[in-house]
Design an enzyme around this catalytic site. Structure first.
Site, PDB file in Angstrom:
ATOM      1  NE  ARG A   1       0.702 -24.081  -3.388  1.00 21.12           N
ATOM      2  CZ  ARG A   1       1.413 -23.908  -4.497  1.00 21.12           C
ATOM      3  NH1 ARG A   1       1.331 -24.808  -5.467  1.00 21.12           N
ATOM      4  NH2 ARG A   1       2.205 -22.861  -4.635  1.00 21.12           N
TER       5      ARG A   1
ATOM      6  CE  LYS B   1      -3.621  -5.774  -8.249  1.00 13.72           C
ATOM      7  NZ  LYS B   1      -2.277  -5.948  -8.826  1.00 13.72           N
TER       8      LYS B   1
ATOM      9  CG  HIS C   1      -4.096  -1.830  -2.645  1.00 12.83           C
ATOM     10  ND1 HIS C   1      -3.635  -2.668  -3.627  1.00 12.83           N
ATOM     11  CD2 HIS C   1      -3.197  -0.824  -2.543  1.00 12.83           C
ATOM     12  CE1 HIS C   1      -2.505  -2.187  -4.105  1.00 12.83           C
ATOM     13  NE2 HIS C   1      -2.211  -1.075  -3.474  1.00 12.83           N
TER      14      HIS C   1
ATOM     15  CE  LYS D   1      -2.795   3.503  -2.523  1.00 18.56           C
ATOM     16  NZ  LYS D   1      -2.019   3.371  -1.259  1.00 18.56           N
TER      17      LYS D   1
ATOM     18  CD  GLU E   1       4.905  -0.266  -8.673  1.00 12.63           C
ATOM     19  OE1 GLU E   1       5.012  -0.777  -7.537  1.00 12.63           O
ATOM     20  OE2 GLU E   1       4.472  -0.876  -9.655  1.00 12.63           O
TER      21      GLU E   1
ATOM     22  CG  ASP F   1       0.210  -6.223 -11.179  1.00 10.34           C
ATOM     23  OD1 ASP F   1      -0.642  -6.624 -10.373  1.00 10.34           O
ATOM     24  OD2 ASP F   1       1.262  -5.655 -10.841  1.00 10.34           O
TER      25      ASP F   1
ATOM     26  CG  HIS G   1      -4.102  -1.035  -8.989  1.00 11.41           C
ATOM     27  ND1 HIS G   1      -4.985  -1.543  -8.069  1.00 11.41           N
ATOM     28  CD2 HIS G   1      -2.945  -1.714  -8.793  1.00 11.41           C
ATOM     29  CE1 HIS G   1      -4.394  -2.480  -7.353  1.00 11.41           C
ATOM     30  NE2 HIS G   1      -3.158  -2.606  -7.786  1.00 11.41           N
TER      31      HIS G   1
ATOM     32  CE  LYS H   1       6.290  -3.890 -10.451  1.00 17.62           C
ATOM     33  NZ  LYS H   1       5.854  -3.731  -9.061  1.00 17.62           N
TER      34      LYS H   1
END
Length: 420
Positions: A12, A100, A130, A134, A168, A187, A192, A278
């Site tokens: 944008r 995604k 992704h 791998k 993570e 997410d 995944h 997280k």
């Protein structure tokens, strides 16, 4: 590996810094490559400048030029961007890569699919995840189907449990807007981790190609039992609400752990444990296949209760190892744990791994759908996830640097998580 290309970034707003400087890499060939990169502003309402830039690039490349359009936009913006591409004629001769999440629930995923299939043919669409690019994930298929050692025992008669663990160590890293609107379940779990489960659980396809893999993954997903709310844990790390852009009373989950069951002949009775979050103790991507104990203990002593496990580390320098029991050297018949390991970098020192996005974008250019996800897979996974999102479990607090809420630690029972 690239053909002759022109790369046009778009958004944008024009970035404050030249796009070529933002993505600068070291190397002798960079300046020549950077000359192919440009940027123009566009939006769902106005794509005229983008269409003009594409026309200029195609004139330079010649009549054989084709288009790869990569959309990394929120699900709410994807439909409008697709309609803009249609108005400007940019959908013609194009492969469309979609990032995604594909929608936010089953209804929005179906709405998006209607728009996509109204503008693009199915063979033009590439839904990218992704994780599937791998090297280590693709090695799951090779380990299973190219080795007589593993495929005969890849079933409920020999496997006691499967753990798919993607913790993570980092927090939200300034992505409060994304986390607040999406959450970890949408997410990571609906994309995944369930896709990794599909690679572990699918039946042997007749041939490893797009049609074969998509059919077998879809069958595995259809066999997943409705998720038990008592076996789903949501967590939020302490201090999350203090992050810039996070609501003071936010109930968004930064952590999810769950148990899934697959009701088919191969996997009946085997729990699949999925965990991600997280601000956890460390960052890992690990799949663990836990094997059943021998039916009879013939030795007078046992090392301990830890079973044999096949472990796949889904790092860029992929590792595979088997934890087993062996006799310790010496005069006594003492049993201890030992490890058989395979490190891909050492096994193939002359070969270089391709990073996941590199592999997938190259496949999209070539029109190879093998490692992308299908409409049927996406909609089935949303059908599994929707009931949890409609009535989510209470979000439990956990300390940063821990392994998540206690309820999640207890989920696999006495065995616990491999990563702990």
């Amino acid at each position: 590996m690239l053909p002759e290309v022109r790369i046009i970034g778009s958004g944008r707003h024009t970035p404050d810094e030249d796009l070529r400087e933002l993505v600068r890499q070291e190397g002798d060939d960079w300046d020549e490559f950077a000359s192919r990169i440009t940027f123009v502003a566009s939006s769902a309402d106005d794509g005229s400048d983008l269409a003009e830039a594409v026309a200029v690039a195609e004139k330079e490349l010649g009549d054989e030029a084709t288009r790869l359009v990569y959309l990394s936009v929120p699900p709410s913006a994807a439909g409008g961007m697709v309609r803009m591409l249609e108005r400007e004629g940019l959908h013609e001769r194009a492969h469309l890569v979609l990032e995604k999440p594909f929608g936010t629930d089953l209804a929005s995923a179906k709405e998006l699919d209607e728009v996509l299939l109204d503008v693009f043919a199915p063979e033009q669409l590439f839904r990218i995840d992704h994780f599937l690019g791998k090297e280590a994930v693709q090695n799951i298929l090779v380990l299973r189907f190219a080795n007589g050692l593993f495929e005969p025992v890849w079933n409920a008669a020999h496997v006691a449990y499967v753990q798919i663990d993607v913790p993570e160590a980092i927090g939200i890293e300034g992505r409060a807007s994304f986390m607040e609107s999406t959450g970890t379940f949408r997410d990571m779990i609906s994309t995944h981790l369930f896709q990794l489960l599909g690679f572990v659980a699918l039946e042997p396809p007749t041939v490893i190609d797009a049609k074969g893999l998509h059919e077998e993954k879809a069958k595995a997903f259809r066999a997943i039992r409705a998720l038990d709310p008592a076996k789903v844990v949501f967590g939020q790390y302490e201090g999350y609400r203090d992050e810039d852009g996070v609501a003071d009373d936010s109930r968004v989950e930064t952590f999810v752990a769950l148990e899934a069951r697959i009701d088919n002949w191969r996997w009946k009775g085997v729990p699949f444990y999925l965990r991600t979050g997280k601000a956890l103790a460390e960052g890992r991507r690990t799949i663990t296949i836990g094997f059943r104990e021998p039916p009879l203990e013939v030795f007078p002593c046992t090392a301990d209760g830890e079973p044999n496990e096949l472990v796949l580390e889904l790092t860029d320098d992929a590792k595979v190892y088997v934890d087993l029991r062996a006799k310790k050297p010496g005069p006594a018949l003492d049993i201890a744990h030992a490890r058989l390991s395979l490190e891909l970098e050492q096994a193939f020192p002359d070969d270089t791994a391709v990073e996941a996005y590199e592999r997938l974008l190259l496949d999209a250019m070539r029109g190879d759908h093998t490692l992308f996800t299908s409409t049927e897979e996406v909609e089935r996974l949303w059908a599994l996830c929707d009931p949890v999102l409609a009535d989510p479990p209470q979000v439990q607090s956990y300390a940063q640097g821990s392994w998540g809420p206690q309820a999640a630690l207890d989920l696999p029972g006495d065995r616990g998580w491999r990563l702990r």
